[in-house]
Design an enzyme around this catalytic site. Structure first.
Site, PDB file in Angstrom:
ATOM      1  N   CYS A  56      22.320  16.197 -11.809  1.00 27.17           N
ATOM      2  CA  CYS A  56      21.624  14.933 -11.528  1.00 27.17           C
ATOM      3  C   CYS A  56      20.601  14.535 -12.591  1.00 27.17           C
ATOM      4  CB  CYS A  56      20.932  15.022 -10.171  1.00 27.17           C
ATOM      5  SG  CYS A  56      22.063  15.183  -8.766  1.00 27.17           S
ATOM      6  N   HIS A 107      15.607  10.105  -8.956  1.00 24.00           N
ATOM      7  CA  HIS A 107      15.532  11.529  -9.319  1.00 24.00           C
ATOM      8  C   HIS A 107      14.867  11.715 -10.679  1.00 24.00           C
ATOM      9  CE1 HIS A 107      17.554  15.655  -8.430  1.00 24.00           C
ATOM     10  NE2 HIS A 107      16.287  15.789  -8.786  1.00 24.00           N
TER      11      HIS A 107
END
Length: 492
Positions: A56, A107
């Site tokens: 991610c 994120h």
């Protein structure tokens, strides 16, 4: 397009952990994605799109900065490291006069870092780093996450996003236990539509709709599970190199990369993963309808992609970070509205859409969108614009891509991929693999010892050595790869 600027609106749709082959348009035999298939049929599907560092944080660094992993510095997964970059995609579009908004997953660190977005409605999913007791109050998900706050306001303090008992990195699957309208996938589109309804009509807009799913938990609403649960699904890829012993050893550990040794739990997980994809697809359909109702769809460029894939038990493996197709190969669709195409002198889209075979990567999205916007591309950007290739007026010239992922176990890897083949080097053990993707797209035969491939393997190995020469880890000495060097997820 805005009459004041004659520049297109831009919608970037990002999924988390969606494999490149899990689209009907990509030929998957089981997954149903009618709205994404329509985008592909009206635009361009990039068949060889990759995440150079498939987890991610590094993937999103490439997406938001346009930089390679060597230059944004994140070559593995590590939370809690500040993002400090000179140029972000949303920042550059904002400087060019766009109204910018992101709904869903970012994120980044710290978690409310805007990265140039003027409006931010955040839901990062379940990230353990931001749930620890020692996390600063303002960084804790209970405070920083807009979706969690909205759900507590609607459903009360007892709301639990993991209430169905599924794990955020595991193969456990169970349908969503609340009403469908409260699912985070629906929430992303609800808030995206609200932005479209209330935006500044004097400026073009850049909207990022960023979904956590199909990243686990596999918790789509029941109706989506029903579409897959009792079906005979295609078996995972099985190669002559699979480490089934590791699966027998670790295959009941929820977060192991070695998959799951229970056949029924594997089948349930596949059904849950596909259910999450179709759920996302239908919500993307809602967003497209909102653009049509808004009267802006013909003036809008829509890009769909994912940060990385999911092994989904191919070769007895699960999750991401690995160099194989299930993990590193991602979907990428670029669909330009009719008036955008006319303004760029684009060729008519052929029946079924364009198929672009050149090797592309997440870093290419920033220069592509800046190109469509007529905005300058900062000299920090390593990617190349795909706008001409998407419109049929040019091509993608990258001959190969270097990818990698650092881990503290045997999975640390580097790869060189072309449109036809892939060379893999595991940096801790020195193990090598070679796959002829044109003949073996599911990587079922490791051809590293095939005499007929020796010359080609030597060439790709030398390309990797060139890419790694001078790296601080010391991967190369006298032009040769050296295994066992210490690795870190962050180069600084």
């Amino acid at each position: 397009m805005s009459r004041e600027t004659a520049r297109p609106n831009i919608v970037l749709i990002v999924c988390d952990q969606l494999r490149g082959d899990c689209l009907g348009a990509a030929g998957h035999p089981d997954v149903k994605t009618p709205y994404l298939d329509t985008l592909a049929a009206e635009g361009a599907l990039f068949e060889n799109a990759y995440s150079a560092c498939p987890s991610c944080i590094p993937a999103r660094a490439a997406l938001l900065t346009g930089r390679s992993q060597e230059h944004h510095g994140r070559v593995g997964y590590q939370d809690g490291i500040d993002w400090r970059y000179d140029h972000y995609l949303a920042e550059e579009l904002g400087n060019a006069g766009y109204q910018t908004a992101c709904v869903g997953k970012m994120h980044v660190h710290p978690p409310r870092l805007a990265c140039g977005f003027q409006t931010l409605k955040l839901h990062d999913g379940y990230i353990g780093h931001y749930r620890h007791a020692d996390t600063p109050y303002w960084q804790n998900q209970a405070v920083s996450d807009d979706y969690m706050r909205d759900m507590r306001d609607r459903l009360g303090a007892s709301f639990d996003v993991n209430g169905s008992g599924v794990e955020n990195n595991s193969w456990i699957a169970h349908p969503w236990i609340y009403e469908e309208r409260y699912h985070p996938t629906n929430w992303v589109v609800d808030e995206s539509i609200r932005f479209l309804e209330t935006r500044d009509r004097t400026r073009p807009f850049f909207l990022t709709a960023s979904f956590v799913r199909p990243h686990p938990p596999f918790d789509a609403p029941q109706s989506y599970f029903d579409g897959y649960y009792d079906r005979d699904l295609r078996a995972p890829a099985c190669g002559d190199w699979d480490d089934t012993a590791a699966t027998e050893r670790d295959g009941m550990v929820l977060d192991s990369v070695h998959g799951c040794r229970d056949a029924e739990l594997r089948r349930q997980a596949m059904a849950g993963y596909y259910a999450c994809i179709t759920h996302v697809d239908h919500q993307i359909g809602r967003l497209v309808t909102a653009l049509e109702n808004d009267g802006t769809y013909a003036d809008t460029v829509v890009v769909f992609t994912s940060d990385h894939g999911e092994m989904l038990f191919d070769h007895s493996l699960f999750r991401k970070v690995l160099p194989y197709e299930g993990s590193a190969h991602i979907p990428l669709i670029v669909r330009a509205g009719k008036r955008v195409m006319a303004g760029r002198g684009a060729e008519a889209v052929p029946a079924g859409g364009r198929r672009v075979r050149g090797v592309v990567e997440l870093r290419d999205i920033m220069p592509t969108l800046l190109d469509f916007a007529g905005a300058p591309v900062p000299d920090t950007v390593d990617g190349v614009s795909l706008a001409a290739a998407a419109l049929g007026t040019g091509a993608v010239g990258r001959p190969y891509l270097h990818g990698e992922h650092a881990r503290d176990r045997e999975q640390s890897n580097h790869y060189i991929v072309t449109r036809n083949d892939k060379y893999i080097w595991f940096s801790q053990s020195g193990r090598e693999q070679y796959f002829r993707l044109d003949e073996d797209p599911r990587e079922e035969h490791d051809a590293i010892r095939d005499p007929a491939c020796a010359e080609r393997i030597a060439l790709l190995r030398s390309l990797l050595a060139e890419e790694l020469a001078g790296r601080r880890e010391g991967f190369v000495e006298s032009g040769s790869l050296v295994a066992g060097r210490p690795v870190s997820p962050y180069l600084g």
